[in-house]
Enzyme design. Structure first.
Site, PDB file in Angstrom:
ATOM      1  N   HIS A 110     -30.192  40.284  -9.862  1.00  0.00           N
ATOM      2  CA  HIS A 110     -29.077  41.218 -10.000  1.00  0.00           C
ATOM      3  C   HIS A 110     -27.896  40.839  -9.112  1.00  0.00           C
ATOM      4  O   HIS A 110     -26.756  41.155  -9.438  1.00  0.00           O
ATOM      5  CB  HIS A 110     -29.543  42.640  -9.696  1.00  0.00           C
ATOM      6  CG  HIS A 110     -30.287  43.260 -10.833  1.00  0.00           C
ATOM      7  ND1 HIS A 110     -30.192  44.598 -11.146  1.00  0.00           N
ATOM      8  CD2 HIS A 110     -31.140  42.741 -11.739  1.00  0.00           C
ATOM      9  CE1 HIS A 110     -30.943  44.869 -12.201  1.00  0.00           C
ATOM     10  NE2 HIS A 110     -31.539  43.748 -12.571  1.00  0.00           N
ATOM     11  N   HIS A 289     -39.523  38.520 -16.933  1.00  0.00           N
ATOM     12  CA  HIS A 289     -40.457  39.585 -17.296  1.00  0.00           C
ATOM     13  C   HIS A 289     -41.907  39.128 -17.272  1.00  0.00           C
ATOM     14  O   HIS A 289     -42.806  39.903 -17.620  1.00  0.00           O
ATOM     15  CB  HIS A 289     -40.089  40.149 -18.665  1.00  0.00           C
ATOM     16  CG  HIS A 289     -38.813  40.924 -18.658  1.00  0.00           C
ATOM     17  ND1 HIS A 289     -38.282  41.538 -19.770  1.00  0.00           N
ATOM     18  CD2 HIS A 289     -37.946  41.212 -17.649  1.00  0.00           C
ATOM     19  CE1 HIS A 289     -37.159  42.147 -19.456  1.00  0.00           C
ATOM     20  NE2 HIS A 289     -36.928  41.955 -18.169  1.00  0.00           N
TER      21      HIS A 289
END
Length: 764
Positions: A110, A289
Site C-alpha cells: 500500500h 493473495h
C-alpha cells in the site's frame, strides 16, 4: 473570594474550549485553525506548494548524507532482525498465524501502490503513508499498527534507515520467510517530513469525521467521466485509484456492487495507470493473495476515526475497534473476512488452484461486506488465525473472481497455473517493480542487493560511461564549435531546456541524460519540433570532435545538447552586459532506442508546458476544468523549483525566445536572445493594459494606454507572473532598477539546477 475566582476561571476555561485564547471568538492567528486561503479564494494559484517539505521541516539538516549512512548498515544483520521480529507476536496487536509477514506485505504494497505513471507521484519513496491524507484512507486501515510494530527497529537504526526503506525491506523479508524468492532490494528512499499538500488525489469532498468505506460513496465519486458502459467512460487523469480513499480498486467490486466483470474493468484501468500490464497485474494480485487473510469481524460504523483525527490519547493510532480485544480474532480492516489459501504463511500456487477448481457463491462477512465462498462443501478449509483448532471456509473477493471471468486475465492465470516457476518469477519481478518504480535511475540505488544482472526497461536504462568525459580545454573548443554552426541563442537554449524539462522529481524520470530528446517518442512531440534541426547540427559537431579525438576523451550528444544551452546563456548574458560563466558538468551518456520504452515515455509528454508556452490542442478535453497556469505550477513543482526559481527561469526563457513555436507570446522585448529583464519590466508596467483576444481568455494583447496600439502578445502562462501576488512580488524584484544583474545570476543558478536534476551519477 478565592473560591469565587476559581469558579469564574473554570467557567471561562470551559467557555473558551475551541476558541482563540487571545480574545474574542475568532479562531485564528498563530494558534487555532483559521479558514484556509482556498476556502476564501478557491481559484487562487497555490504557489506555496513549491515550498512543501522544505529544509525547515527536516530535522536531519541539508548536510546529512543518507547514502553514506545507509551504506554503513550491515544489511544481512538488519534483515535477520526483521525476520526474527516477523515470527513473533505482541499482546497489543497479535500476529495472524504467529507471523506478521502478511500484514507487512500489505503495508509495503500500500505504500508503493499509490504510485501513478501519469505524473510519477505517489509510491513508497518518501514514506508518505505516515502522513495525511494517505495515512487515514479507509484502504490503509491498520497500516498504522504495522509501522508501530517495526518502530523499535527504526529507532535502533535511526537516521541511517529511512521509513521508506524500512517499510519496503520489511515487505521483502516477509516474503522471504514464507518461502518466496525476492528479486532484490535497493535502499535510497528519502523520507518526507510533512504531509503532502501538493498531490491531487481526487475531486471528491468528504466528511473525515465519519467512517466512509468505499461502498458508502455511491453517486459522490466525481473522478469518472462519461456514462458507465460507454466507450468514453474513463478515470480522470492523473488518478490511478478508482474510488476515493482506495489504493487501487474496491475489492467488493465498483461501489461494493459485487460485479466481477466491472471489477475487472476497474482493475485494468487502475493497474495500467500504475504502469502494470495484464501479466504483472495478475502476478501481483495472485502473489499477494497467496499470503495472510482479510479482516472483517466488526461493522464499519462501529470503528473509530482514522489516525489523523483520532483522539489525542490514541497517539497517532486510528480505527479504534471497541469489540472484544479490538485485535486478533476481532480485527476489522476492509470488512472482508477470511483467507484465500489453506496455508496462508507459505508460498505456493493454491490461490490460483482453488480459484479455478471450485465454483464460488456470494456471501456476507460478519461486517456485512460482500465476499465469495466455495459452493463445494469438500473444498479445503483454512485454520483460524488466532483460535486454536478452529477451521474456516476459504474466501475470495470480487476482485479475485474478476481474474477468473475476464478472458485476458484468465489466460494469464491459466499460464501461471501450468507453470508455477513462471508465476514465481513474474511475481518476483512485478513486486520489485512495484516497490522500486518511483526510485528513478539505478545510480540512486543503495545496498549490496541493488546489483542486478540486467537493466530492466522500466528503469529507463542508460549504458555506462565507456570513455573519458571532456575536460576544460575540450569544453572551450566545443563551445566555439557549437556557436560556429550558426545556431541561434534561442534555438540552443530551447533545445537544452527541452531535453532537461522532461524530468520529474516525483519519480526521478526524464531529464537530459541519455539524450532521449533525439529518440522516439520525444523527437516526435509537437512541443519538441524546434529541437530537430538543432540536434542534427549538434550531431555534426559531435562527429567531428570525436573523430579528431582518437582514443582520448569523447563527447556524448546528451552533454553536447546541454553544453550548447550553457554556451548560449553565456552569450545572451554577455550581450546584456553581464559577464557570467554557466556551470557545466560533463559525463552524460547516450542511450538507445531499444532501451527506451516508448509507451512509458509517452506519459511524460506535456499537456501544458508554460516554460515553452505550449498548450496541447486537446487541452480542454484532457484537462477539463483545470486552467493552464495550474498545470504550469504542477510542472514547476515536478522540476523541484521554488517560486523565485520559477519566476527567474521563465523570465530568462522568454527573453531568449524559447517558445515551442518560435512565437512572440510572452517575449516582451525587442532584443530577443539577449538576457534582459524586459519580461519583468513590461509585466509590471502600468503604461499598458492587457485585453483578451479570444473568448476563452487564453490569449491577450498588451495595449499602450495612451495610443491604444498593441505592443505585445501573451498567454495565461505569461500573465500569471503579474497577476498572482506571490509571483508578482518576485517579478518586481527583477524589474527594479537594481534587479537586472541579480536576475541574470539567479537565472544561471536555476538553469544549472535544471540541467543537473537527473545527474544521479554525481550525486545520490
Amino acid at each position: 473570594m478565592l473560591d469565587i475566582q476559581n469558579d469564574k476561571t473554570n467557567t471561562r476555561t470551559h467557555e473558551m474550549e475551541g476558541k482563540c485564547p487571545f480574545g474574542g471568538d475568532r479562531i485564528g492567528g498563530a494558534i487555532g485553525t483559521p479558514p484556509a486561503l482556498s476556502d476564501w479564494y478557491p481559484d487562487r494559484l497555490k504557489v506555496e506548494m513549491l515550498h512543501q517539505n522544505g529544509p525547515q521541516a527536516n530535522p536531519l539538516g541539508d548536510d546529512f548524507d543518507y547514502a553514506a549512512a545507509f551504506d554503513r548498515i550491515d544489511l544481512a544483520a538488519l534483515k535477520q532482525e526483521i525476520k526474527t521480529f516477523l515470527t513473533s507476536s505482541v499482546a497489543w496487536w497479535p500476529s495472524d498465524y504467529g507471523n506478521y509477514g502478511p500484514q507487512m506485505i500489505r503495508m509495503a504494497w500500500h505504500a508503493a501502490g499509490t504510485y501513478r505513471i501519469a505524473d510519477g507521484r505517489g509510491g513508497a519513496g518518501e514514506a508518505l503513508q505516515r502522513f495525511a491524507p494517505i495515512s487515514s484512507w479507509w484502504d490503509n486501515g491498520n497500516t498504522d499498527k504495522s509501522r508501530r510494530l517495526i518502530w523499535p527497529i527504526k529507532q535502533k537504526y535511526g537516521s541511517a534507515l529511512s521509513w521508506g526503506d524500512l517499510m519496503v525491506l520489511t515487505g521483502n523479508c516477509a516474503l522471504e520467510i514464507m518461502g518466496f524468492p525476492t528479486y532484490g532490494f535497493a535502499g535510497g528512499r528519502h523520507d518526507a517530513w510533512e504531509a503532502d499538500s501538493a498531490t491531487y488525489w481526487g475531486p471528491e469532498v468528504w466528511d473525515p469525521t465519519k467512517v466512509q468505506s468505499p461502498d458508502s460513496m455511491v453517486n459522490r465519486d466525481k473522478r469518472w467521466h462519461g456514462q458507465n458502459g460507454d466507450a468514453d467512460y474513463d478515470l480522470e487523469n492523473p488518478l490511478a485509484a478508482t474510488h476515493q480513499a482506495l489504493i487501487y480498486v474496491n475489492p467488493e467490486g465498483p461501489y461494493a456492487n459485487g460485479d466481477p466483470l466491472g471489477s475487472a474493468r476497474d482493475i485494468r484501468i487502475a493497474f495500467t495507470r500504475m504502469a502494470m500490464n495484464d501479466e504483472e497485474t495478475v502476478a501481483l494480485i495472485a502473489g499477494g493473495h497467496a499470503f495472510g487473510k482479510s479482516h472483517g469481524m466488526v461493522p464499519a460504523d462501529q470503528i473509530g476515526a482514522p489516525p489523523e483525527i483520532a483522539p489525542i490519547e490514541a497517539m497517532g493510532l486510528g480505527w479504534h475497534n471497541p469489540v472484544g480485544t479490538g485485535s486478533g480474532e476481532f480485527t476489522m480492516t476492509n470488512g472482508i473476512e477470511g483467507s484465500w489459501t489453506p496455508d496462508p504463511t507459505q508460498w505456493d500456487n493454491s490461490y490460483l488452484e482453488n480459484l479455478f477448481k471450485f465454483e464460488w457463491e456470494q456471501t456476507k462477512s460478519p461486517a456485512g461486506a460482500s465476499q465469495w465462498t466455495p459452493i463445494d462443501p469438500s473444498a479445503p478449509r483454512t485454520p483460524d488465525a488466532h483460535v486454536q483448532g478452529k477451521m474456516n471456509p476459504l474466501m475470495m473477493m470480487t476482485s479475485d473472481i474478476a481474474l477468473k471471468l475476464d478472458p485476458d486475465y484468465r489466460a494469464v492465470c491459466e499460464k501461471f497455473l501450468g507453470d508455477f516457476d513462471a508465476f514465481t518469477q513474474a511475481f518476483s519481478k512485478a513486486w520489485y517493480k512495484l516497490t522500486h518504480r518511483d526510485m528513478g535511475p539505478r545510480e540512486r540505488y543503495l545496498g549490496p542487493e541493488r546489483t542486478l544482472e540486467n537493466d530492466l526497461l522500466w528503469q529507463d536504462p542508460i549504458p555506462p560511461l565507456d570513455h573519458d568525459p571532456v575536460g576544460d580545454a575540450d569544453i572551450a573548443v566545443l563551445k566555439q564549435a557549437i556557436m560556429a554552426t550558426g545556431l541561434s541563442v534561442s534555438d540552443l537554449v530551447f533545445t537544452a531546456f527541452s531535453a532537461a524539462a522532461t524530468y520529474r522529481n516525483s519519480d526521478k524520470r526524464g531529464g537530459a541524460n541519455g539524450a532521449r530528446l533525439a529518440l522516439a517518442p520525444q523527437k516526435d512531440w509537437v512541443v519538441n519540433q524546434r529541437t530537430v534541426p538543432v540536434v542534427a547540427a549538434l550531431r555534426g559537431v559531435m562527429a567531428d570532435f570525436n573523430a579528431a579525438q582518437g582514443g582520448s576523451a569523447r563527447v556524448s550528444l546528451a552533454d553536447l545538447i546541454v553544453l550548447g544551452g550553457c554556451a548560449a546563456v553565456e552569450q545572451a548574458a554577455a550581450d546584456a552586459g553581464v559577464d557570467v560563466t554557466v556551470p557545466f558538468t560533463p559525463g552524460r551518456r547516450d542511450t538507445t532506442q531499444d532501451l527506451t520504452d516508448i509507451e512509458m515515455f509517452t506519459w511524460l509528454k506535456p499537456v501544458v508546458d508554460g516554460f515553452r508556452n505550449y498548450v496541447d490542442d486537446q487541452f480542454e478535453t484532457i484537462a477539463r476544468d483545470v486552467a493552464p497556469e495550474e498545470l504550469f505550477l504542477d510542472k514547476a513543482q515536478l522540476l523541484a523549483l521554488t517560486a523565485p526559481e520559477w519566476v527567474a527561469l521563465v523570465g530568462g526563457l522568454r527573453a531568449m525566445g524559447a517558445n515551442y513555436d518560435n512565437s512572440a507570446k510572452g517575449v516582451f522585448t525587442d532584443r530577443v536572445g539577449v538576457l534582459t529583464n524586459d519580461f519583468f519590466t513590461v509585466l509590471t508596467s502600468m503604461d499598458y493594459e492587457w485585453k483578451k483576444t479570444d473568448a476563452t481568455g487564453m490569449t491577450f494583447s498588451l495595449d499602450d494606454r495612451n495610443t491604444g496600439q498593441s505592443r505585445f502578445q501573451a498567454t495565461r502562462s505569461d500573465l500569471i507572473f503579474g497577476s498572482n501576488s506571490q509571483l508578482r512580488a518576485v517579478a518586481e524584484v527583477y524589474a527594479s532598477g537594481d534587479g537586472h544583474t541579480r536576475f541574470v545570476k539567479d537565472f544561471v543558478k536555476v538553469w544549472d539546477k535544471v540541467m543537473m536534476l537527473d545527474r544521479f551519477d554525481v550525486r545520490r
